[in-house]
Design a protein around this motif. Structure first.
Motif, PDB file in Angstrom:
ATOM      1  N   UNK A  25       0.831  -1.198   0.000  1.00 28.66           N
ATOM      2  CA  UNK A  25       0.000   0.000   0.000  1.00 28.66           C
ATOM      3  C   UNK A  25       0.867   1.249   0.000  1.00 28.66           C
ATOM      4  N   UNK A  26       0.340   2.319  -0.576  1.00 29.73           N
ATOM      5  CA  UNK A  26       1.174   3.514  -0.750  1.00 29.73           C
ATOM      6  C   UNK A  26       1.596   4.135   0.580  1.00 29.73           C
ATOM      7  N   UNK A  27       0.832   3.894   1.655  1.00 31.48           N
ATOM      8  CA  UNK A  27       1.194   4.455   2.958  1.00 31.48           C
ATOM      9  C   UNK A  27       1.542   3.378   3.988  1.00 31.48           C
ATOM     10  N   UNK A  28       1.799   2.153   3.524  1.00 35.05           N
ATOM     11  CA  UNK A  28       2.080   1.065   4.458  1.00 35.05           C
ATOM     12  C   UNK A  28       3.342   1.315   5.272  1.00 35.05           C
ATOM     13  N   UNK A  29       4.401   1.799   4.662  1.00 36.26           N
ATOM     14  CA  UNK A  29       5.652   2.011   5.403  1.00 36.26           C
ATOM     15  C   UNK A  29       5.445   3.030   6.519  1.00 36.26           C
ATOM     16  N   UNK A  30       4.683   4.072   6.224  1.00 34.33           N
ATOM     17  CA  UNK A  30       4.339   5.021   7.274  1.00 34.33           C
ATOM     18  C   UNK A  30       3.488   4.349   8.336  1.00 34.33           C
ATOM     19  N   UNK A  31       2.560   3.487   7.896  1.00 35.99           N
ATOM     20  CA  UNK A  31       1.679   2.802   8.833  1.00 35.99           C
ATOM     21  C   UNK A  31       2.432   1.918   9.807  1.00 35.99           C
ATOM     22  N   UNK A  32       3.442   1.210   9.336  1.00 36.78           N
ATOM     23  CA  UNK A  32       4.174   0.331  10.240  1.00 36.78           C
ATOM     24  C   UNK A  32       4.998   1.135  11.237  1.00 36.78           C
ATOM     25  N   UNK A  33       5.430   2.343  10.833  1.00 35.39           N
ATOM     26  CA  UNK A  33       6.105   3.218  11.776  1.00 35.39           C
ATOM     27  C   UNK A  33       5.146   3.706  12.853  1.00 35.39           C
ATOM     28  N   UNK A  34       3.927   4.065  12.445  1.00 32.85           N
ATOM     29  CA  UNK A  34       2.905   4.491  13.410  1.00 32.85           C
ATOM     30  C   UNK A  34       2.570   3.339  14.356  1.00 32.85           C
ATOM     31  N   UNK A  35       2.538   2.134  13.828  1.00 31.75           N
ATOM     32  CA  UNK A  35       2.271   0.947  14.634  1.00 31.75           C
ATOM     33  C   UNK A  35       3.323   0.799  15.734  1.00 31.75           C
ATOM     34  N   UNK A  36       4.582   0.952  15.368  1.00 35.58           N
ATOM     35  CA  UNK A  36       5.665   0.825  16.351  1.00 35.58           C
ATOM     36  C   UNK A  36       5.550   1.872  17.448  1.00 35.58           C
ATOM     37  N   UNK A  37       5.143   3.084  17.072  1.00 36.66           N
ATOM     38  CA  UNK A  37       5.034   4.146  18.071  1.00 36.66           C
ATOM     39  C   UNK A  37       3.934   3.853  19.084  1.00 36.66           C
ATOM     40  N   UNK A  38       2.796   3.324  18.629  1.00 40.78           N
ATOM     41  CA  UNK A  38       1.721   2.968  19.569  1.00 40.78           C
ATOM     42  C   UNK A  38       2.172   1.836  20.495  1.00 40.78           C
ATOM     43  N   UNK A  39       2.837   0.836  19.926  1.00 40.89           N
ATOM     44  CA  UNK A  39       3.327  -0.275  20.740  1.00 40.89           C
ATOM     45  C   UNK A  39       4.331   0.226  21.771  1.00 40.89           C
ATOM     46  N   UNK A  40       5.234   1.071  21.341  1.00 38.93           N
ATOM     47  CA  UNK A  40       6.257   1.572  22.266  1.00 38.93           C
ATOM     48  C   UNK A  40       5.643   2.383  23.401  1.00 38.93           C
ATOM     49  N   UNK A  41       4.559   3.098  23.115  1.00 38.29           N
ATOM     50  CA  UNK A  41       3.863   3.823  24.180  1.00 38.29           C
ATOM     51  C   UNK A  41       3.303   2.844  25.204  1.00 38.29           C
ATOM     52  N   UNK A  42       2.736   1.731  24.712  1.00 38.70           N
ATOM     53  CA  UNK A  42       2.213   0.713  25.627  1.00 38.70           C
ATOM     54  C   UNK A  42       3.335   0.065  26.428  1.00 38.70           C
ATOM     55  N   UNK A  43       4.475  -0.179  25.788  1.00 38.87           N
ATOM     56  CA  UNK A  43       5.620  -0.764  26.492  1.00 38.87           C
ATOM     57  C   UNK A  43       6.096   0.180  27.588  1.00 38.87           C
ATOM     58  N   UNK A  44       6.188   1.471  27.284  1.00 46.48           N
ATOM     59  CA  UNK A  44       6.621   2.435  28.296  1.00 46.48           C
ATOM     60  C   UNK A  44       5.657   2.456  29.480  1.00 46.48           C
ATOM     61  N   UNK A  45       4.374   2.372  29.195  1.00 44.59           N
ATOM     62  CA  UNK A  45       3.396   2.329  30.274  1.00 44.59           C
ATOM     63  C   UNK A  45       3.552   1.094  31.137  1.00 44.59           C
ATOM     64  N   UNK A  46       3.795  -0.049  30.498  1.00 43.10           N
ATOM     65  CA  UNK A  46       3.988  -1.286  31.254  1.00 43.10           C
ATOM     66  C   UNK A  46       5.233  -1.214  32.123  1.00 43.10           C
ATOM     67  N   UNK A  47       6.314  -0.673  31.572  1.00 41.36           N
ATOM     68  CA  UNK A  47       7.553  -0.549  32.342  1.00 41.36           C
ATOM     69  C   UNK A  47       7.373   0.413  33.519  1.00 41.36           C
TER      70      UNK A  47
END
Length: 276
Positions: A25-47
């Motif tokens: 998809x034309x915006x998939x690479x951006x999407x996977x970066x956005x995905x990582x940022x949401x996950x990392x926010x959850x990881x920071x909260x868990x830590x």
């Protein structure tokens, strides 16, 4: 404290279209970066809440969306497929809590990129007669293992679906559905701050564990294709409700794994794109 994170993509901050979430998809690479940022926010909260171990399962599509180098260094990643337990690969009774990040509402709901596992191929899923999608099946499977789902992020319809299933789960709406491919977006920094704060709050007090269960449940799936339903009848224990609906009974974790087998059979018989 051991924390498990299952991360899908349709409910990630800022994403609204198939081109955002499908490889090529034309915006998939951006999407996977956005995905990582949401996950990392959850990881920071868990830590922040005291997690000593965080396991992340890439649960979307090809399950190779998260780039390992983009993930928070404190988290471990399960990547690739096939996986016997699919979106819940790696979850076991040793985890103290589970988080669902980037989840979406079930087929038929007017939510962003709403569907149940296989786009239009799966029209309806019922667990013990109750309509269910990826959210409910994940919650029910985790509960059967004795692991509480404590937080979910996604659009407002996904949050409402989780609340209807279990009102004790902390939900974070990162966007508000206007239609299936349109939403009012929460600013990215604000959404990630909310994810981090909400996860930390959900884990601040040791979550109450559901009682692990081996009770029998019944899973019924209505397919778009009668061919899929007919083929699945070759699996012992599977029976027909009608020409397109099959059902089976058993213990919940095993049913979730069997459902994954059903989807692989369906994929071998159909070629329909997920969001057509």
């Amino acid at each position: 404290m051991r924390i498990y994170i299952s991360v899908d993509m349709e409910g990630i901050t800022g994403l609204v279209d198939a081109d955002d979430v499908q490889p090529g998809g034309r915006d998939y690479e951006r999407g996977r970066s956005m995905m990582a940022e949401d996950v990392n926010a959850a990881v920071r909260g868990a830590l922040a809440a005291g997690a000593s171990d965080v396991l992340v399962n890439d649960a979307h599509g090809p399950m190779r969306n998260l780039l390992p180098e983009a993930l928070h260094p404190a988290a471990r990643l399960i990547r690739g497929k096939p996986k016997q337990m699919g979106m819940l690969e790696g979850l076991d009774a040793g985890h103290d809590a589970a988080l669902c990040v980037g989840y979406h509402s079930r087929a038929g709901a007017l939510g962003v990129l709403s569907h149940s596992f296989m786009g239009h191929e799966i029209e309806d899923i019922r667990l013990d007669g109750r309509p269910v999608g990826e959210i409910g099946l994940a919650h029910a499977t985790a509960a059967a293992l004795g692991v509480p789902v404590v937080a979910l992020t996604g659009d407002d319809t996904a949050c409402a679906e989780m609340t209807a299933w279990d009102a004790s789960v902390v939900t974070v709406a990162v966007k508000y559905a206007h239609d299936r491919f349109a939403a009012r977006l929460r600013p990215a920094d604000e959404a990630r701050a909310a994810i981090e704060e909400s996860v930390a709050r959900a884990l601040a007090v040791p979550p109450a564990r559901p009682r692990a269960s081996t009770a029998e449940a019944t899973l019924a799936v209505r397919w778009q294709s009668a061919s899929v339903a007919a083929t699945l009848l070759g699996i012992p224990g599977v029976t027909a409700e009608d020409s397109r609906t099959v059902r089976v009974s058993g213990e919940m974790p095993a049913l979730y794994r069997l459902f994954g087998v059903w989807m692989r059979v369906a994929a071998s018989l159909t070629n329909q794109a997920p969001y057509c």
